[in-house]
Write an enzyme that holds these catalytic residues in place. Structure first.
Site, PDB file in Angstrom:
ATOM      1  CG  ASN A 184       8.069  -3.385   2.690  1.00 52.27           C
ATOM      2  OD1 ASN A 184       7.012  -2.779   2.491  1.00 52.27           O
ATOM      3  ND2 ASN A 184       9.004  -2.946   3.498  1.00 52.27           N
ATOM      4  NE  ARG A 203       6.930  -2.975   7.183  1.00 51.50           N
ATOM      5  CZ  ARG A 203       7.208  -1.684   7.021  1.00 51.50           C
ATOM      6  NH1 ARG A 203       7.512  -1.218   5.828  1.00 51.50           N
ATOM      7  NH2 ARG A 203       7.196  -0.874   8.033  1.00 51.50           N
ATOM      8  CG  HIS A 226       9.303   0.742  13.521  1.00 51.70           C
ATOM      9  ND1 HIS A 226       9.797   1.905  14.076  1.00 51.70           N
ATOM     10  CD2 HIS A 226       9.485   0.856  12.197  1.00 51.70           C
ATOM     11  CE1 HIS A 226      10.255   2.697  13.118  1.00 51.70           C
ATOM     12  NE2 HIS A 226      10.056   2.071  11.954  1.00 51.70           N
ATOM     13  NE  ARG A 269       8.024   9.423   9.622  1.00 47.95           N
ATOM     14  CZ  ARG A 269       8.151   8.122   9.743  1.00 47.95           C
ATOM     15  NH1 ARG A 269       8.121   7.538  10.921  1.00 47.95           N
ATOM     16  NH2 ARG A 269       8.296   7.373   8.685  1.00 47.95           N
ATOM     17  CD  GLU A 300      11.217  -4.056  10.199  1.00 49.89           C
ATOM     18  OE1 GLU A 300      12.176  -3.476   9.663  1.00 49.89           O
ATOM     19  OE2 GLU A 300      10.147  -3.505  10.465  1.00 49.89           O
TER      20      GLU A 300
END
Ligand code: ADP
Length: 394
Positions: A10, A91, A180, A239, A382
């Site tokens: 990643n 990823r 996601h 956020r 993940e």
């Protein structure tokens, strides 16, 4: 070691996270992190067999970082020959409309990931660096790109399209791509397996620093809360999530802020950080317990947004069989889970306080036997999901 492994990478703008995964057993055999690439001092951490090795040294670029990681594999184990890496899984956050599943990396795939940079300006350039140095340093195995957006590629048009003038939306590729997706796909798949049903109507709440909800019917995503970018939807660490876009016009016209300043405000300085003063939920609870009203309000805003999404997605699906919590907050914050499920009690959802408070790394049901809807906690993974998706192509 005769197992086959996948090296999952990643790659971020100034970091590389990696994990060596056995896709068959699901075991993680080594993992680590290169941080502060391009800065004066960098850090490389490698973990294997309970041992942690840390190097503090300048890491001028991604290529140097990854070559140091490979050196640590050979020095600290597992050696690359022991590891038997059969694929590298990368990823990639933004796959746009091109990718509905994993893709074997070739020139065309690289060109498409580059073409999608305007839709993933923070992530795709960094992933391309990771892919480039990966291909160079691990040239004898296939590389597979696994996209965060792929699970949401076949969202119904009514969920994916904004009510924005068609010509403009199409010209500038403005639609809901989600994010996601690897996590939502993995967790909803595991829940389906655990409950022994492939026809479930599910909601997955991926609540980490970034947070998103998905509605999944019989294994297919029918809606998701992140949109063109990961800014839309739930309240997150930093956020805003959903906000009237007219706030942008207002801040531009009245506060004289630039687009970049507003981008930073909405993506970094808002959410729990902007409301409660901290993006970490553990700290928010401490502040609530210390009697800080702003923190309690922030939690109520966070929960209110979740209630709205669960209600909306239940309506979209025409029912709900399972609600699953995952990621940092979802997996660890039993207090938040209890407060949310209590607010959803009108749906016949009941949490078992004892089961909910157990700390465990295993997927588990935390609702009472008489709850009309199963409530679960299922740890996302993940890296394993990426490794397994990569294996489907080799
Ligand atoms: P991301 O991958 O989006 O960076 P994670 O899924 O790792 O985030 O989640 C990180 C967040 O999880 C932290 O910011 C914190 O808010 C939350 N978290 C971690 N542990 C706990 C805990 N025990 N209780 C409440 N929140 C927690």
């Amino acid at each position: 070691m005769t197992t086959r492994t996948v090296l999952v990478i990643n790659s971020g703008s100034s970091s590389i996270k990696y994990q060596l995964v056995d896709p068959d057993s699901g075991q993680s055999l080594a993992s680590g992190l290169v941080e502060r690439i391009g800065e004066e001092t960098g850090t490389i951490i490698h973990r294997h067999a309970g041992e942690k090795t840390q190097l503090d040294e300048p890491v001028p670029d991604h290529g140097y970082g990854l070559s140091e990681v490979l050196r640590l594999f050979d020095e600290k184990g597992p050696t690359l020959s022991e590891a038997n890496i059969v694929a590298v899984g990368h990823r990639v956050v933004q796959g746009g409309r091109y990718f509905s599943g994993p893709a074997l990396v070739d020139e065309d795939v690289i060109a498409k990931i580059s073409e999608l940079v305007p839709l993933g300006p923070l992530h795709n350039p960094a992933h391309l660096k990771g892919i480039e140095v990966g291909l160079e340093l691990l040239s004898d195995v296939p590389h597979v790109a696994v996209f965060d957006t792929a699970f949401f590629q076949d969202l119904p048009e009514e969920a994916a399209r904004y009510a924005l003038k068609r010509e403009v939306a199409d010209k500038y590729s403005i639609r809901r791509y989600g994010a996601h997706g690897t996590s939502h796909q993995y967790v909803s798949g595991e829940v389906s397996r655990m409950l022994g049903r492939d026809d479930l109507k599910q909601i997955v709440l991926h609540l980490g620093n970034g947070a998103s909800a998905s509605a999944v019917v019989a294994g297919h995503a029918v809606d998701t809360s992140m949109g063109l970018t990961p800014l839309e939807g739930l309240v997150m660490g930093g956020r805003t999530g959903d906000i009237d876009p007219a706030a942008v016009f207002h801040l531009g016209r009245v506060a004289g802020m630039s687009v970049d300043e507003i981008d930073y405000l909405f993506n970094r300085e808002s959410g729990m950080k902007g409301l409660a003063g901290d993006n970490d939920m553990r700290e928010v609870w401490k502040r609530i317990d210390a009697g800080e009203q702003d923190a309690r309000d922030a939690m109520d805003i966070y929960l209110h947004r979740l209630v709205k999404y669960v209600g909306a997605y239940t309506a979209v699906m025409g029912g709900l069989d399972a609600l699953t919590f995952t990621a940092g907050i979802g997996e660890n914050d039993d207090r938040l889970r209890a407060e949310l499920v209590e607010r959803l009690g009108f749906m016949g959802m009941r949490i078992d306080a004892d089961k909910n408070s157990v700390r465990s790394g295993d997927g588990r049901i935390v609702s009472t036997p008489d709850s009309a809807i199963a409530v679960l906690v299922y740890p996302t993974n993940e890296e394993l999901a990426i490794a397994r998706q990569a294996m489907t192509l080799i």
